[in-house]
Scaffold this active site. Structure first.
Site, short mmCIF file in Angstrom:
data_model
loop_
_atom_site.label_atom_id
_atom_site.label_comp_id
_atom_site.label_asym_id
_atom_site.label_seq_id
_atom_site.Cartn_x
_atom_site.Cartn_y
_atom_site.Cartn_z
N GLY A 32 -130.73 75.31 2.45
CA GLY A 32 -131.71 76.37 2.35
C GLY A 32 -132.45 76.36 1.02
N GLY B 63 -128.60 79.01 7.46
CA GLY B 63 -127.81 77.81 7.23
C GLY B 63 -127.16 77.82 5.87
N SER B 64 -126.86 76.64 5.36
CA SER B 64 -126.10 76.50 4.13
C SER B 64 -126.97 76.77 2.91
CB SER B 64 -125.51 75.09 4.02
OG SER B 64 -126.54 74.14 3.82
N GLU C 101 -131.40 82.81 5.17
CA GLU C 101 -130.09 83.50 5.14
C GLU C 101 -129.08 82.42 4.88
OE1 GLU C 101 -126.64 83.98 6.21
OE2 GLU C 101 -127.27 84.57 8.22
N GLU D 36 -118.80 80.54 -0.87
CA GLU D 36 -118.43 80.60 0.54
C GLU D 36 -117.75 79.32 0.99
OE1 GLU D 36 -120.62 81.66 4.76
OE2 GLU D 36 -121.65 80.33 3.37
N CYS E 94 -121.53 84.22 9.36
CA CYS E 94 -122.01 84.43 7.99
C CYS E 94 -121.50 85.74 7.41
CB CYS E 94 -123.53 84.37 7.95
SG CYS E 94 -124.34 85.31 9.24
N LYS F 77 -137.35 74.04 14.86
CA LYS F 77 -136.56 72.83 14.70
C LYS F 77 -135.20 73.10 15.33
CE LYS F 77 -134.16 69.85 11.40
NZ LYS F 77 -132.87 70.02 12.12
#
Length: 506
Positions: free
Chosen positions: A244, A239-240, A263, A389, A300, A182
């Site tokens: 996720g 991603g976030s 992740e 984060e 990240c 994607k």
């Protein structure tokens, strides 16, 4: 000839359009009208991937290695166009994209070397013992085998190394798994040209057309269809935490659950021990500022939290960090959405109880500037939200009464990608209690460095306990990443003629 993106999907070797479209949002140049896929495109790609697996999953390691190297060569052949398109879409500087392209092709070649060696197969053989009493033992052979089609979600912050042909795709293809990607809507043209390179490599290497597909899109339907399709056997995601976790839950809720290797982010704490702070506080402050602002803080592994003992030695660190960050100025972020989320995160921290503002971020539209806040360890421990984060160049300085309270902060942490100890020789005894705590909190422990930047190497671990990642036993960087897309199979009393090539007698 200059590459002109067309905004189509690549599915099983064919460039196709969808009735739904979206417009890209480049930093410079004209927007691109891009097809936006959904369940029908996912089904077509997954069906093609499953058909390809019947061949690709049984290719030799030598053939797959040559295929990976062909992808790297085709990406390099498009290098100038990739840089041009990537700079326009993301605002990243050319040098950064050129370096990221080198990392992308480097990890493709690394996996080619890795599978040629064959160590990852973990081959085992227990020979038959027909005369063993009281019961004979059969002949048992074990080898790691590919799991089937894999879905990969491109990342916003790495348009090359964690996207279309990034580490998830490279490791899955190396394992023998077809891949359906994607594409991330932040950089559809960049994703498209890399997909074009993979298609050219498929033709060169004679691999099945369904070995790789790219589906563009912005809808939640597309992401859900990817992870819920019954032919998809695993998912790689960067991603976030929110996105996720939603996809992770969909994977777990399937009639046949599949692994979701997500992740999801980290604050990557840095603990500065007393002697190191006294000896080189100013240098550490300047170095932290450089790491915090690298890539506008959109890594990240960005070190968003510093924990240090309060007192006069901390002033040199703080003054140097603020001076360096004050000179950084504004820089463009990857998307409007990321910039807005950064502004929101900064505002939430600034309004929290006990937080002192050291440097204010002035952000306009898609731009961001650094922000730094200071809080006591007591106040930080009392507010779990401060440990979340904030994606961007924001840092929080947590001041502790001494090493004992610093250790208390370490014990309170949730899962992290990295944790860092800044220490001098005289800090070794003080550091010893931190190691068993931090190794349970993070996938990578550093000493006297900063975590921004992830070396692509055999020993690298880029993952960690939740919420840094959804599988603490996996990594998305390094050769160990291939194990996510393999499973052990035991063959009992199997004739050699029926065994996979990797178990054939040499």
């Amino acid at each position: 000839m200059t590459y002109q993106p067309h905004g189509k999907h690549l599915i099983a070797g064919e460039w196709i359009t969808s009735s739904q479209t979206f417009s890209s949002q480049p930093v410079s140049g004209d927007a691109l009208t891009v097809s936006s896929g959904g369940a029908s495109e996912v089904d077509r790609a997954a069906q093609a991937a499953e058909a390809a697996f019947a061949t690709y999953g049984w290719t030799s390691r030598a053939d797959r290695a040559a295929f990976l190297e062909a992808i790297a060569e085709e990406i390099d052949a498009r290098g100038d166009d990739i840089t041009r398109l990537g700079c326009a879409e993301t605002g990243l500087p050319a040098a950064r994209l050129q370096g990221e392209r080198g990392r992308t092709t480097g990890q493709l070649r690394m996996f080619a070397d890795h599978i040629r060696k064959g160590d990852y197969l973990d081959r085992r053989h227990d020979v038959a013992l027909p005369d063993r009493a009281p019961l004979p033992r059969p002949d048992l052979k074990l080898v790691q085998r590919p799991i089937g089609p894999v879905a990969v979600f491109g990342a916003s912050n790495f348009p090359l190394a964690f996207s279309t042909a990034g580490g998830d795709t490279a490791s899955a293809l190396a394992a023998g798994c077809p891949v359906v990607v994607k594409g991330h809507p932040a950089h559809p043209a960049t994703g498209e040209i890399v997909a074009d390179a993979i298609a050219a490599a498929i033709a060169r290497a004679g691999m099945p057309a369904g070995t790789f597909s790219l589906i563009q899109g912005i809808s939640h339907e597309l992401g859900g269809a990817m992870v819920e399709h019954p032919l998809i056997r695993a998912v790689g995601f960067t991603g976030s935490l929110g996105a996720g976790r939603a996809l992770f839950d969909l994977c777990a809720a399937r009639p046949e659950p599949i692994p979701f290797f997500g992740e999801l982010g980290s604050v990557n704490p840095v603990f500065i021990l007393p002697e190191a702070l006294t000896a080189r506080g100013a240098a550490l402050g300047t170095a932290w500022a450089g790491s915090l602002t690298m890539g506008v803080g959109q890594f990240c592994t960005n070190p968003g939290i510093v924990v240090a003992p309060e007192g006069p030695a901390l002033e040199a660190f703080t003054d140097a960090a603020i001076a360096a960050l004050s000179d950084a100025g504004e820089a463009v972020m990857l998307t409007d959405g990321i910039a807005e989320a950064y502004r929101h995160g900064v505002a939430e921290v600034a309004s929290a109880n006990g937080v002192q503002e050291l440097l204010t971020a002035t952000c306009d539209r898609r731009n961001a500037a650094p922000a730094v806040y200071k809080v006591t360890a007591d106040a930080w421990l009392a507010n779990e939200a401060l440990a979340e984060e904030v994606f961007g160049p924001m840092g929080i300085l947590v001041t502790a009464t001494g090493p004992a309270q610093m250790l208390e902060v370490a014990q309170s942490l949730r899962g992290q990608l990295t944790a860092t100890l800044q220490l001098d020789d005289a800090d070794i005894e003080v550091a010893k209690p931190f190691v068993p705590v931090l190794e349970r909190k993070a996938g990578r422990l550093l000493v006297n460095g900063f975590p921004t930047g992830v070396e692509v190497a055999d020993a690298m671990v880029h993952g960690g306990p939740y919420p840094a990642s959804t599988n603490f036993g996996a990594t998305s960087v390094g050769t160990l990443a291939i194990r996510r897309f393999l499973r052990p199979v035991c063959y009992q009393d199997m004739p050699d003629a029926l065994l996979p090539d990797d178990l054939q007698p040499s």
